[in-house]
Design an enzyme around this catalytic site. Structure first.
Site, PDB file in Angstrom:
ATOM      1  N   VAL A  89     -35.743-118.853 -28.914  1.00 10.21           N
ATOM      2  CA  VAL A  89     -37.119-118.400 -29.112  1.00 10.21           C
ATOM      3  C   VAL A  89     -37.807-120.381 -28.349  1.00 10.21           C
ATOM      4  O   VAL A  89     -38.738-119.917 -27.610  1.00 10.21           O
ATOM      5  CB  VAL A  89     -38.209-118.276 -29.938  1.00 10.21           C
ATOM      6  CG1 VAL A  89     -39.920-118.534 -29.583  1.00 10.21           C
ATOM      7  CG2 VAL A  89     -37.684-116.937 -30.198  1.00 10.21           C
ATOM      8  N   SER A 135     -27.571-127.605 -34.585  1.00 12.27           N
ATOM      9  CA  SER A 135     -27.033-127.307 -35.779  1.00 12.27           C
ATOM     10  C   SER A 135     -26.820-125.026 -35.317  1.00 12.27           C
ATOM     11  O   SER A 135     -25.548-125.026 -35.377  1.00 12.27           O
ATOM     12  CB  SER A 135     -27.350-127.545 -37.233  1.00 12.27           C
ATOM     13  OG  SER A 135     -28.863-126.435 -37.571  1.00 12.27           O
ATOM     14  N   ALA A 147     -36.161-123.835 -37.846  1.00 11.85           N
ATOM     15  CA  ALA A 147     -35.795-123.330 -39.493  1.00 11.85           C
ATOM     16  C   ALA A 147     -34.466-122.408 -39.325  1.00 11.85           C
ATOM     17  O   ALA A 147     -33.955-122.324 -38.554  1.00 11.85           O
ATOM     18  CB  ALA A 147     -36.736-122.388 -39.405  1.00 11.85           C
ATOM     19  N   TYR A 194     -35.215-116.175 -47.147  1.00 13.26           N
ATOM     20  CA  TYR A 194     -35.980-116.213 -46.120  1.00 13.26           C
ATOM     21  C   TYR A 194     -37.494-116.181 -45.199  1.00 13.26           C
ATOM     22  O   TYR A 194     -38.528-117.047 -44.985  1.00 13.26           O
ATOM     23  CB  TYR A 194     -35.494-115.828 -44.767  1.00 13.26           C
ATOM     24  CG  TYR A 194     -35.964-115.535 -43.225  1.00 13.26           C
ATOM     25  CD1 TYR A 194     -35.541-117.250 -42.993  1.00 13.26           C
ATOM     26  CD2 TYR A 194     -36.280-114.577 -42.696  1.00 13.26           C
ATOM     27  CE1 TYR A 194     -36.527-116.821 -41.969  1.00 13.26           C
ATOM     28  CE2 TYR A 194     -36.972-114.441 -41.913  1.00 13.26           C
ATOM     29  CZ  TYR A 194     -36.502-115.353 -41.210  1.00 13.26           C
ATOM     30  OH  TYR A 194     -37.765-115.824 -40.163  1.00 13.26           O
ATOM     31  N   ARG A 232     -38.047 -99.851 -35.264  1.00 10.81           N
ATOM     32  CA  ARG A 232     -38.326-101.691 -35.309  1.00 10.81           C
ATOM     33  C   ARG A 232     -39.766-101.591 -34.486  1.00 10.81           C
ATOM     34  O   ARG A 232     -39.458-101.000 -33.842  1.00 10.81           O
ATOM     35  CB  ARG A 232     -37.485-102.816 -35.515  1.00 10.81           C
ATOM     36  CG  ARG A 232     -36.431-102.911 -36.922  1.00 10.81           C
ATOM     37  CD  ARG A 232     -37.224-103.649 -38.088  1.00 10.81           C
ATOM     38  NE  ARG A 232     -36.323-103.974 -39.147  1.00 10.81           N
ATOM     39  CZ  ARG A 232     -36.363-103.274 -39.804  1.00 10.81           C
ATOM     40  NH1 ARG A 232     -36.615-101.655 -39.837  1.00 10.81           N
ATOM     41  NH2 ARG A 232     -35.536-103.305 -41.648  1.00 10.81           N
ATOM     42  N   GLY A 253     -32.536-104.518 -48.683  1.00  4.49           N
ATOM     43  CA  GLY A 253     -33.650-104.632 -48.202  1.00  4.49           C
ATOM     44  C   GLY A 253     -34.300-104.188 -46.406  1.00  4.49           C
ATOM     45  O   GLY A 253     -35.287-105.503 -46.373  1.00  4.49           O
TER      46      GLY A 253
HETATM   47  N1  UDP Z   1     -29.505-102.854 -37.505  1.00  2.61           N
HETATM   48  C1  UDP Z   1     -28.136-102.077 -37.119  1.00  2.61           C
HETATM   49  N2  UDP Z   1     -26.894-102.750 -37.131  1.00  2.61           N
HETATM   50  C2  UDP Z   1     -26.296-103.993 -36.665  1.00  2.61           C
HETATM   51  C3  UDP Z   1     -27.409-104.854 -36.731  1.00  2.61           C
HETATM   52  C4  UDP Z   1     -29.365-103.937 -36.750  1.00  2.61           C
HETATM   53  O1  UDP Z   1     -28.333-100.938 -37.484  1.00  2.61           O
HETATM   54  O2  UDP Z   1     -24.925-104.468 -36.000  1.00  2.61           O
HETATM   55  C5  UDP Z   1     -30.344-103.008 -38.027  1.00  2.61           C
HETATM   56  C6  UDP Z   1     -30.940-103.178 -38.978  1.00  2.61           C
HETATM   57  O3  UDP Z   1     -30.908-102.677 -40.541  1.00  2.61           O
HETATM   58  C7  UDP Z   1     -32.541-102.882 -38.406  1.00  2.61           C
HETATM   59  C8  UDP Z   1     -32.522-102.780 -37.078  1.00  2.61           C
HETATM   60  O4  UDP Z   1     -31.336-103.035 -37.030  1.00  2.61           O
HETATM   61  O5  UDP Z   1     -33.551-101.860 -38.750  1.00  2.61           O
HETATM   62  C9  UDP Z   1     -32.938-104.647 -36.240  1.00  2.61           C
HETATM   63  O6  UDP Z   1     -32.452-105.406 -37.166  1.00  2.61           O
HETATM   64  P1  UDP Z   1     -32.305-106.664 -36.614  1.00  2.61           P
HETATM   65  O7  UDP Z   1     -30.834-107.448 -37.818  1.00  2.61           O
HETATM   66  O8  UDP Z   1     -32.268-106.498 -35.173  1.00  2.61           O
HETATM   67  O9  UDP Z   1     -33.736-107.500 -37.038  1.00  2.61           O
HETATM   68  P2  UDP Z   1     -34.798-107.257 -38.352  1.00  2.61           P
HETATM   69  O10 UDP Z   1     -35.489-106.546 -38.590  1.00  2.61           O
HETATM   70  O11 UDP Z   1     -33.820-107.635 -39.568  1.00  2.61           O
HETATM   71  O12 UDP Z   1     -35.352-108.713 -38.157  1.00  2.61           O
END
Ligand code: UDP
Length: 324
Positions: free
Chosen positions: A12, A34, A74, A140, A218, A280
């Protein structure tokens, strides 16, 4: 303006730094490299390598007459934050405290902070407004929420003009800038790696959610739209004020929809396997971005999932080894 971009060698931060350079701002990137990539720093921006945990270095860097700071640096891996909370609080909270103190000492007034939808945890209502309760479900999200509070209090006491932008799911690419994380945990790049054949398959984390197709929903926002909001936010707040805005498209897409669109964009099949829910992960996270639309006149120009995935795919085709 003369602006410092912390974390400007990351996904970003590099896009925002390039937009700042393009808009004619004198831009300095501060990054410890890093996670970021030196060659993600845009032409026209100066890279200063160092850490937010080094107070002397921060003061020295900021003493060059800056007008503002855009703060992206971060740690941001949810699972890692559960294993190593101390590291997350030190980097994200102590790092920001050092930054704020250095800003106050050197008279730098404007701040835009990269916050996250993770501060809301499991929402009671969707779309999520900024007034929703903040109940992060991992260190986080807690560390980012602590920083929002820290900025609010320091802004009020020291007359800073501050804005926190709470990002939903950032996606896509912009010109020569794209997403190159190690490890990669985000859905869209993972799906595209499976399309490119650098990953065997995609795991679908959870197929029994109470959503239209059982997979999690999402709010994906194009990185260029997200970036533009930072330029607006930079000039929004008054001295002593801390504003908070959500940044998303306001529409949700399921994991299955993402995979389907990626199949279409890449023109290949993508192997997907059902897997258990990731701990989570709430069923649905969609932003209400009404506040930033009304107050700053921001609106997404690339709201389609297809546009985001096409741009990410094009970047991946051009950069098969990422930034290396
Ligand atoms: N997800 C998935 N498979 C993966 C990575 C992510 O099904 O290999 C799902 C994850 O459980 C969430 C959505 O895709 O519901 C978006 O995940 P991401 O990690 O991209 O972003 P987050 O919403 O966790 O910040």
């Amino acid at each position: 303006m003369k602006l410092l971009v912390t974390g400007g060698a990351g996904y970003v931060g590099s896009v925002v730094a390039s937009q700042l350079v393009e808009a004619g701002h004198e831009t300095v990137v501060l990054d410890d490299l890093s996670k970021g990539h030196a060659n993600a720093v845009p032409e026209g921006a100066l890279l200063v390598e160092g850490s937010l945990l080094d107070e002397g270095f921060l003061r020295e860097t900021l003493s060059g007459g800056f007008d503002g700071v855009l703060h992206f640096a971060a740690l941001s891996l949810v699972a890692e934050s559960v294993e190593q909370p101390e590291r997350y609080y030190r980097n994200n909270v102590v790092g920001t405290l050092n930054l704020l103190e250095a800003m106050v000492e050197t008279g730098v007034r404007r701040l835009v902070f990269s916050s996250t939808a993770a501060v809301y945890g499991e929402p009671e209502e969707v779309p999520i407004p900024e007034t929703a309760p903040t109940r992060p479900t991992n260190p986080y999200g807690s560390s980012k929420l602590a920083v929002d509070g820290l900025i609010r209090d320091v802004a009020r006491a020291r007359g800073l003009c501050a804005t926190s932008l709470r990002y939903f799911n950032v996606a896509g690419a912009s010109g020569r800038f794209g997403e190159d994380h190690e490890p990669e945990t985000h859905l869209i790049p993972i799906v595209l790696q499976a399309a490119a054949g650098t990953r065997e398959s995609v795991k679908i984390f959870g197929t029994d959610y109470p959503t239209r197709d059982g997979t999690a929903v999402r709010d994906y926002i194009h990185i260029e739209d997200l970036g533009r909001a930072h330029l607006l936010a930079l000039e929004a707040s008054e001295p002593g004020e801390h504003r908070v805005y959500n940044l998303g498209n306001g529409s949700g897409f399921s994991v299955l929809q993402v995979i389907e669109v990626a199949r279409k964009v890449a023109g290949v099949d993508i192997r997907a396997k059902e897997a258990p829910r990731r701990t989570g992960d709430p069923p649905e996270l969609v932003a209400s971005s009404d506040k930033i639309k009304t107050e700053l006149g921001w609106k997404p120009e690339k709201p389609s999932l297809e546009a985001m995935i096409s741009d990410a795919w094009a970047w991946m085709q051009d950069h098969p080894g990422g930034y290396e």
